[in-house]
Design a protein around this motif. Sequence first.
Motif, PDB file in Angstrom:
ATOM      1  N   GLY A  45      24.351  12.957 -50.993  1.00 52.99           N
ATOM      2  CA  GLY A  45      23.536  12.201 -49.720  1.00 52.99           C
ATOM      3  C   GLY A  45      24.266  12.475 -48.428  1.00 52.99           C
ATOM      4  O   GLY A  45      25.064  13.493 -48.496  1.00 52.99           O
ATOM      5  N   GLU A  46      23.851  11.793 -47.649  1.00 50.77           N
ATOM      6  CA  GLU A  46      24.256  12.082 -46.303  1.00 50.77           C
ATOM      7  C   GLU A  46      25.667  11.083 -46.000  1.00 50.77           C
ATOM      8  O   GLU A  46      25.516  10.101 -46.650  1.00 50.77           O
ATOM      9  N   PRO A  47      26.423  11.566 -45.261  1.00 44.12           N
ATOM     10  CA  PRO A  47      26.661  12.766 -44.505  1.00 44.12           C
ATOM     11  C   PRO A  47      26.874  14.183 -45.027  1.00 44.12           C
ATOM     12  O   PRO A  47      26.923  15.312 -44.357  1.00 44.12           O
ATOM     13  N   GLN A  48      27.264  14.191 -46.516  1.00 49.87           N
ATOM     14  CA  GLN A  48      27.417  15.402 -47.244  1.00 49.87           C
ATOM     15  C   GLN A  48      26.309  16.282 -46.826  1.00 49.87           C
ATOM     16  O   GLN A  48      26.845  17.734 -46.913  1.00 49.87           O
ATOM     17  N   ILE A  49      25.264  16.064 -47.010  1.00 50.42           N
ATOM     18  CA  ILE A  49      24.294  17.373 -46.949  1.00 50.42           C
ATOM     19  C   ILE A  49      24.398  18.137 -45.628  1.00 50.42           C
ATOM     20  O   ILE A  49      24.509  19.232 -45.830  1.00 50.42           O
ATOM     21  N   ASN A  50      24.330  17.298 -44.629  1.00 48.06           N
ATOM     22  CA  ASN A  50      24.506  17.949 -43.316  1.00 48.06           C
ATOM     23  C   ASN A  50      25.723  18.795 -43.080  1.00 48.06           C
ATOM     24  O   ASN A  50      25.853  19.674 -42.281  1.00 48.06           O
ATOM     25  N   GLU A  93      18.463   1.172 -31.863  1.00 49.64           N
ATOM     26  CA  GLU A  93      19.661   0.159 -32.120  1.00 49.64           C
ATOM     27  C   GLU A  93      20.390   0.623 -33.544  1.00 49.64           C
ATOM     28  O   GLU A  93      21.647   0.333 -33.268  1.00 49.64           O
ATOM     29  N   ALA A  94      19.881   0.890 -34.509  1.00 51.61           N
ATOM     30  CA  ALA A  94      20.234   1.130 -35.687  1.00 51.61           C
ATOM     31  C   ALA A  94      21.183   2.679 -35.493  1.00 51.61           C
ATOM     32  O   ALA A  94      22.531   2.582 -35.843  1.00 51.61           O
ATOM     33  N   TYR A  95      20.779   3.438 -34.635  1.00 53.51           N
ATOM     34  CA  TYR A  95      21.473   4.666 -34.493  1.00 53.51           C
ATOM     35  C   TYR A  95      22.787   4.274 -33.752  1.00 53.51           C
ATOM     36  O   TYR A  95      23.834   4.866 -34.023  1.00 53.51           O
ATOM     37  N   GLU A 143      30.047   3.517 -37.031  1.00 53.78           N
ATOM     38  CA  GLU A 143      30.720   3.624 -38.146  1.00 53.78           C
ATOM     39  C   GLU A 143      31.100   4.976 -38.502  1.00 53.78           C
ATOM     40  O   GLU A 143      31.754   5.001 -39.697  1.00 53.78           O
ATOM     41  N   PHE A 144      30.524   6.090 -37.983  1.00 60.72           N
ATOM     42  CA  PHE A 144      30.854   7.291 -38.197  1.00 60.72           C
ATOM     43  C   PHE A 144      31.360   7.884 -37.058  1.00 60.72           C
ATOM     44  O   PHE A 144      30.251   8.802 -36.664  1.00 60.72           O
ATOM     45  N   PRO A 145      32.208   7.791 -36.432  1.00 62.30           N
ATOM     46  CA  PRO A 145      32.510   8.351 -34.756  1.00 62.30           C
ATOM     47  C   PRO A 145      32.865   9.646 -35.039  1.00 62.30           C
ATOM     48  O   PRO A 145      32.705  10.580 -33.834  1.00 62.30           O
ATOM     49  N   THR A 146      33.362  10.198 -35.976  1.00 61.81           N
ATOM     50  CA  THR A 146      33.953  11.482 -36.248  1.00 61.81           C
ATOM     51  C   THR A 146      32.637  12.605 -36.567  1.00 61.81           C
ATOM     52  O   THR A 146      32.774  13.858 -36.576  1.00 61.81           O
ATOM     53  N   ASP A 179      26.849  14.327 -33.584  1.00 62.22           N
ATOM     54  CA  ASP A 179      25.443  13.681 -33.309  1.00 62.22           C
ATOM     55  C   ASP A 179      24.324  14.424 -34.329  1.00 62.22           C
ATOM     56  O   ASP A 179      23.527  13.656 -34.719  1.00 62.22           O
ATOM     57  N   ALA A 180      24.348  15.666 -34.141  1.00 63.28           N
ATOM     58  CA  ALA A 180      23.291  16.291 -34.718  1.00 63.28           C
ATOM     59  C   ALA A 180      23.167  15.896 -36.405  1.00 63.28           C
ATOM     60  O   ALA A 180      21.900  15.776 -36.885  1.00 63.28           O
ATOM     61  N   SER A 181      24.264  15.935 -37.005  1.00 66.74           N
ATOM     62  CA  SER A 181      24.358  15.547 -38.528  1.00 66.74           C
ATOM     63  C   SER A 181      23.743  14.262 -38.750  1.00 66.74           C
ATOM     64  O   SER A 181      23.150  13.820 -39.565  1.00 66.74           O
ATOM     65  N   LEU A 182      24.136  13.103 -37.635  1.00 67.43           N
ATOM     66  CA  LEU A 182      23.722  11.715 -37.972  1.00 67.43           C
ATOM     67  C   LEU A 182      22.239  11.862 -37.569  1.00 67.43           C
ATOM     68  O   LEU A 182      21.397  11.012 -38.220  1.00 67.43           O
ATOM     69  N   LYS A 183      21.726  12.343 -36.746  1.00 68.01           N
ATOM     70  CA  LYS A 183      20.253  12.349 -36.248  1.00 68.01           C
ATOM     71  C   LYS A 183      19.451  12.941 -37.207  1.00 68.01           C
ATOM     72  O   LYS A 183      18.382  12.384 -37.876  1.00 68.01           O
ATOM     73  N   ALA A 184      20.066  14.010 -38.302  1.00 70.19           N
ATOM     74  CA  ALA A 184      19.339  14.545 -39.159  1.00 70.19           C
ATOM     75  C   ALA A 184      19.421  13.693 -40.316  1.00 70.19           C
ATOM     76  O   ALA A 184      18.338  13.620 -41.217  1.00 70.19           O
TER      77      ALA A 184
END
Length: 339
Positions: free
Chosen positions: A199-204, A264-266, A272-275, A278-283
């Motif tokens: 799942g994410e974040p592994q996919i991106n 707000e969720a973002y 929680e995933f500071p490293t 952004d592109a991966s988190l948004k995807a």
Amino acid sequence: MHTMKRLKWAVSLLLLAALVLSGCASHGSKQKTKNLVIAEPVHLIAYLPLYVAIDKGYFKEEGLNVKAVTATGGAHVTSVVSGDAWGVIGGPESNQIANYKSKDQITSVVNVVNRANVYLMANKKLKLSGSSDEALAKFLKGKTIAAGRYGGSPNLLTRYLLMNVGLNPNKDVKLDEPADAAAVVSLVSQGKADIANGGEPQINEGIKKGAWNEPFYGFPSLGDYAYSVVSVKASTIKKDPETVQKFVNAMLKGLKVVNEDKEEAYKVLKKEFPTTPDASLKAAMDRAYKDNLWSKDGYITKASVAKPMDVVKKTGIYTHGYQYSKLVDMQFVEKAQDK
């Protein structure tokens, strides 16, 4: 064994810190904060509603100090059995396996992830032609698949799919079963596996590293599926229903924010995933909303439990049956919604 020792050490430190904090607060307030530990199998983007409820102070509003502790290798369930954690976030089928012959059943009280949050990705050199079972079987046969820990949901769903398209998971493919979910990216990028689940974040992460393109198969297509629910022991429900109710109240607020306030969720996701870029988190967020990942109301339906239970039955992991009424208790969600 080592995982459990690390978990006990981590839980002890968290509880010690929480006791100090609650002791300090008691001088100015009569209300005593109750400290709870929730064991998670991996720190996952899908668990965002829990992280939101912690970050936004929804648990504190209920007089609870909640901490999430990662316990890999299946220790997230056993930590509740042993009493090292108050609750667990994970699949109801894992609870049922632990419940077999147990006198103190682990019982699910609120839904979080209501889709099977697992996808299959292939090395960029491989191309799937067609979407039929026959095409999928032909594509998968003979491949090495990084399937994750044996007994874990991603592994079982992969085996389930293989069986559904007519393949034998033990003969027609080679399953690589690393305990670390993040290892699947390197296995494919290094050419040690042709296909991986995750799942994410592994996919991106895999897309960014050039290991694979977008998933060629997504298990969210199974529809309502109680993939990750929060559960506690039956004795906890019996002895301290008030605390369970407070926990569920806060979780429902977390679910509401994630489903209705993406901005707000973002913000919480970033904390929680500071490293993670952004592109991966948004995807990841886009994928979650597209696939209706999160429960809207916290309710765990009979149909959503039947699916993971069918997976463990078909794969032979657990064949002893279950009772929905013992595995799930929706009284706290119902009371919260009646307010």
